[in-house]
Design an enzyme around this catalytic site. Structure first.
Site, PDB file in Angstrom:
ATOM      1  CD  GLU A 102     -49.718  74.193   7.237  1.00 36.86           C
ATOM      2  OE1 GLU A 102     -48.519  74.542   7.176  1.00 36.86           O
ATOM      3  OE2 GLU A 102     -50.270  73.529   6.341  1.00 36.86           O
TER       4      GLU A 102
ATOM      5  CG  ASP B  18     -50.077  64.449   9.551  1.00 37.38           C
ATOM      6  OD1 ASP B  18     -49.850  63.320   9.091  1.00 37.38           O
ATOM      7  OD2 ASP B  18     -49.336  65.420   9.351  1.00 37.38           O
TER       8      ASP B  18
ATOM      9  CG  HIS C 192     -45.685  71.974   7.829  1.00 36.34           C
ATOM     10  ND1 HIS C 192     -45.943  72.463   6.565  1.00 36.34           N
ATOM     11  CD2 HIS C 192     -45.605  70.629   7.678  1.00 36.34           C
ATOM     12  CE1 HIS C 192     -46.005  71.467   5.712  1.00 36.34           C
ATOM     13  NE2 HIS C 192     -45.798  70.343   6.359  1.00 36.34           N
TER      14      HIS C 192
ATOM     15  CG  ASP D 199     -44.518  75.844   6.069  1.00 33.29           C
ATOM     16  OD1 ASP D 199     -44.112  74.738   6.472  1.00 33.29           O
ATOM     17  OD2 ASP D 199     -45.728  76.110   5.943  1.00 33.29           O
TER      18      ASP D 199
HETATM   19  C1  GLP Z   1     -46.524  66.767   4.905  1.00 30.30           C
HETATM   20  C2  GLP Z   1     -46.641  65.946   6.188  1.00 30.30           C
HETATM   21  C3  GLP Z   1     -45.475  66.258   7.125  1.00 30.30           C
HETATM   22  C4  GLP Z   1     -44.156  66.143   6.357  1.00 30.30           C
HETATM   23  C5  GLP Z   1     -44.132  67.142   5.229  1.00 30.30           C
HETATM   24  C6  GLP Z   1     -42.808  67.136   4.446  1.00 30.30           C
HETATM   25  O1  GLP Z   1     -46.971  68.067   5.087  1.00 30.30           O
HETATM   26  N1  GLP Z   1     -47.868  66.182   6.894  1.00 30.30           N
HETATM   27  O2  GLP Z   1     -45.494  65.347   8.220  1.00 30.30           O
HETATM   28  O3  GLP Z   1     -43.083  66.373   7.231  1.00 30.30           O
HETATM   29  O4  GLP Z   1     -45.203  66.816   4.353  1.00 30.30           O
HETATM   30  O5  GLP Z   1     -42.769  66.057   3.565  1.00 30.30           O
HETATM   31  P1  GLP Z   1     -41.462  65.505   2.881  1.00 30.30           P
HETATM   32  O6  GLP Z   1     -40.785  64.631   3.869  1.00 30.30           O
HETATM   33  O7  GLP Z   1     -41.969  64.740   1.693  1.00 30.30           O
HETATM   34  O8  GLP Z   1     -40.633  66.682   2.493  1.00 30.30           O
END
Ligand code: GLP
Length: 260
Positions: A143, A67, A138, A136
């Site tokens: 989302e 993304d 995602h 959540d």
């Molecule tokens: C962001 C990214 C996701 C990632 C999420 C959780 O929203 N777009 O790809 O999985 O954060 O991040 P973390 O691994 O720091 O908990």
């Protein structure tokens, strides 16, 4: 069933996944790795960098990010293009043109999804997609409510996600409102999904993703529709899994010939 691998900590997870990627890259004429941002995959990137330092050749590797934010200025340090340059391309010695991110520029965003899908197909598809998971549920920036068949497209970020990510920006107002993300359908086209989650804050989302109903209300539950998924978690992130004893048994009994 998704394969559940319970590890001591992120370092063990990083080594396990990086060693698997290294084996696959060396065996293949080309290998396409799907990158995730966030903290969860960092240990994998560090372990890969250590392997590169002792001679791992990544000449056949290409990478696609999950993304990108929409509308950040070119070179903005928090754009995922820049984040992945710091965390992946530079430490692994990959030329920038082999690490692709969706086009989040205001001038290109309208066609960004289609172009990204075409670029992935051109590269031969993604062999292994790394995934983190939002609290959540995602994945990427899909989302809750995202279509399980969605392809790369522009999405509006949930306010909770903007608040979570505000720590990387000077203020909440500076966090972009939109993003371009691989869709859940795009993610499901990858040949192997490796989802990483650590800490108690992820326990509920992990249990729902692995064992709950498949629902767009928890986008990560779509991994249950994929034939090859490996979920790498520490004890804290595994804590709410109902069938944890079975997963431990499976892990202990795993035949030596089965890789990650
Ligand atoms: C962001 C990214 C996701 C990632 C999420 C959780 O929203 N777009 O790809 O999985 O954060 O991040 P973390 O691994 O720091 O908990």
């Amino acid at each position: 069933m998704s394969e559940i691998v319970i590890v001591r900590d992120e370092v063990e997870a990083g080594a396990l996944v990086a060693n698997h990627i290294a084996t696959m890259v060396q065996a293949a004429e080309r290998f396409v790795l799907g990158l995730a941002t966030g903290s969860s995959p960092l240990a994998v990137y560090r372990a890969l960098a250590e392997l590169v330092a002792v001679g791992l050749d990544l000449a056949h590797l290409r990478c696609f990010a999950l993304d990108e934010y929409v509308g950040l200025a070119d070179g903005h340090p928090e754009s995922y293009r820049e984040v992945l340059r710091r965390e992946v391309s530079t430490p692994l010695g990959l030329p920038a043109d082999r690490v692709h991110t969706p086009d989040g520029s205001l001038s290109g965003v309208q066609s960004a999804g289609e172009r990204y899908e075409a670029a992935i197909v051109d590269a031969g598809g993604i062999d292994l997609q790394l995934l983190g998971i939002g609290s959540d549920g995602h994945i990427g920036f899909n989302e809750p409510g995202s279509s399980l068949a969605s392809l790369t497209r522009v999405k509006t970020l949930a306010q909770q996600t903007r608040r979570d990510n505000a720590r990387f920006f000077a203020s909440l107002d500076e966090v972009p409102i939109h993003c371009v993300t691989q869709g859940i359908g795009t993610i499901l086209r990858s040949r192997h999904l490796v989802l990483l989650a650590f800490g108690s804050g992820k326990a509920r989302a992990v249990a729902a993703a692995v064992e709950g109903p498949v629902t767009s209300s928890l986008p990560a539950s779509a991994i249950q529709l994929h034939p090859r998924v490996t979920v790498v978690v520490d004890e804290a992130a595994a804590a709410e899994l109902a069938h944890i004893e079975y997963y431990r048994h499976t892990q202990a009994m795993k035949p030596a010939w089965q890789g990650l």
